[in-house]
Design an enzyme around this catalytic site. Structure first.
Site, mmCIF file in Angstrom:
data_model
loop_
_atom_site.group_PDB
_atom_site.id
_atom_site.type_symbol
_atom_site.label_atom_id
_atom_site.label_comp_id
_atom_site.label_asym_id
_atom_site.label_seq_id
_atom_site.Cartn_x
_atom_site.Cartn_y
_atom_site.Cartn_z
ATOM 1 N N TYR A 84 12.607 0.416 -2.570
ATOM 2 C CA TYR A 84 12.144 1.802 -2.685
ATOM 3 C C TYR A 84 13.335 2.728 -2.915
ATOM 4 O O TYR A 84 14.440 2.471 -2.425
ATOM 5 C CB TYR A 84 11.443 2.248 -1.397
ATOM 6 C CG TYR A 84 10.022 1.763 -1.237
ATOM 7 C CD1 TYR A 84 8.943 2.524 -1.689
ATOM 8 C CD2 TYR A 84 9.745 0.552 -0.612
ATOM 9 C CE1 TYR A 84 7.635 2.093 -1.522
ATOM 10 C CE2 TYR A 84 8.439 0.103 -0.442
ATOM 11 C CZ TYR A 84 7.391 0.892 -0.900
ATOM 12 O OH TYR A 84 6.099 0.456 -0.745
ATOM 13 N N ARG A 144 9.848 6.764 4.597
ATOM 14 C CA ARG A 144 9.891 8.217 4.779
ATOM 15 C C ARG A 144 10.395 8.594 6.164
ATOM 16 O O ARG A 144 11.066 9.615 6.341
ATOM 17 C CB ARG A 144 8.506 8.802 4.507
ATOM 18 C CG ARG A 144 8.125 8.698 3.026
ATOM 19 C CD ARG A 144 6.617 8.704 2.829
ATOM 20 N NE ARG A 144 6.031 9.943 3.308
ATOM 21 C CZ ARG A 144 4.710 10.138 3.408
ATOM 22 N NH1 ARG A 144 3.878 9.167 3.063
ATOM 23 N NH2 ARG A 144 4.238 11.292 3.829
ATOM 24 N N ARG A 183 0.843 -1.187 0.000
ATOM 25 C CA ARG A 183 0.000 0.000 0.000
ATOM 26 C C ARG A 183 0.879 1.238 0.000
ATOM 27 O O ARG A 183 1.568 1.504 0.990
ATOM 28 C CB ARG A 183 -0.923 0.020 1.227
ATOM 29 C CG ARG A 183 -1.938 -1.111 1.244
ATOM 30 C CD ARG A 183 -2.864 -0.987 2.437
ATOM 31 N NE ARG A 183 -2.138 -1.133 3.693
ATOM 32 C CZ ARG A 183 -2.735 -1.086 4.897
ATOM 33 N NH1 ARG A 183 -4.030 -0.868 4.986
ATOM 34 N NH2 ARG A 183 -2.019 -1.241 5.997
ATOM 35 N N ASP A 218 1.284 5.365 0.002
ATOM 36 C CA ASP A 218 0.504 6.487 0.521
ATOM 37 C C ASP A 218 0.227 7.527 -0.557
ATOM 38 O O ASP A 218 0.728 7.432 -1.680
ATOM 39 C CB ASP A 218 1.253 7.140 1.685
ATOM 40 C CG ASP A 218 1.333 6.236 2.909
ATOM 41 O OD1 ASP A 218 0.412 5.411 3.083
ATOM 42 O OD2 ASP A 218 2.312 6.366 3.677
#
Length: 262
Positions: free
Chosen positions: A128, A214, A65, A67
């Site tokens: 990522y 993040r 998922r 954001d």
């Protein structure tokens, strides 16, 4: 014109499962998952598949998922198809769905897989990238974070290497998350230089907690600004408290680069 279906007489299962590989620019989306307050990537994908296949509502399950505002160069999802309907023509479905999808979502592959494979739970590695730049650049503003202070990238990489010593990353998990465990196995964590003024942080793991990348980047930036020592960074991880870590960085500079399966 309905999608061509190839008959499948020998299947042993009541359904067939398909993996769909795609990418998207997350700028206008409220994340991957369907929600009542805004458009999501999952929603536009399901609507398009349902219109093309004409076999009732199609539900897709994503590998993860992302954001709001986060992008994906490679995301994987699966959907199930009735066995009695026959095998789908993957390349033809790719062509048809790309004609229907908005310009910020693109499908690259649809392939039949074993019915017990799961886009989320069968994934073994996710990678990522988080992008930053130090000089004003109008062409990077939607996909990279502009910063206006010097960073010690050598020290940041020393801090990133400490992530390999741990498996519990509760400090980097969004508060009130529904995660059943905060354990993750880190496979890569390092800053890479793209140009004299631009860098990206690469991190790979078997799974990620909500907001984890993040939060890791925000904490490493504290180290790079000499506001946090390596010892303090290690202490942040060991304390397991989100309030001990750095701020969560904006989502527009984060990309899901790839999802891998064994």
């Amino acid at each position: 014109m309905p999608l061509e279906i190839i008959k499948n007489k020998d299947s042993q299962f009541f359904h067939m499962r398909y993996f769909i590989t795609f990418s998207y620019d997350g700028t206008r989306f409220h994340g991957w998952q369907i929600q009542p307050n805004g458009i999501s990537v999952q929603e536009v994908l399901e609507v398009s598949l349902t219109k093309i296949l004409r076999a009732g509502p199609i539900t897709v399950v994503g590998a993860g998922r992302t954001d709001a505002g986060v992008h994906a160069r490679e995301m994987v999802a699966h959907f199930d198809w009735p066995d009695e309907a026959g095998v789908l023509d993957g390349p033809q479905l790719v062509y048809r769905i790309n004609r229907l999808l908005p310009r910020d979502v693109s499908v690259s592959r649809v392939e039949q897989v074993s019915p017990d494979l799961h886009a989320r739970f069968s994934a073994t590695r996710r990678t990522y990238h988080y992008y930053i730049h130090m000089a004003k650049d109008p062409f990077l503003r939607h996909y990279s974070l502009e910063l206006h202070y010097a960073l010690d990238f050598e020290l940041m990489n020393q801090a990133a290497a400490l992530l390999f010593d741990y498996e519990d990353f509760g400090s980097f998990c969004k508060s009130h998350s529904d995660a059943k465990t905060t354990l993750c196995k880190i496979y890569a964590a390092r800053w890479h230089q793209l140009s004299p003024t631009s860098w990206y942080f690469e991190i790979a793991a078997n799974r990620f907690l909500r907001n984890m990348v993040r939060a890791v980047v925000g904490t490493l930036i504290e180290v790079g600004r000499h506001r946090m020592t390596l010892s303090q960074f290690r202490d942040v991880i060991e304390r397991g408290s989100r309030t001990a870590a750095g701020e969560s960085m904006p989502g527009h500079a984060l990309f899901l680069e790839r999802v891998e399966y064994s």
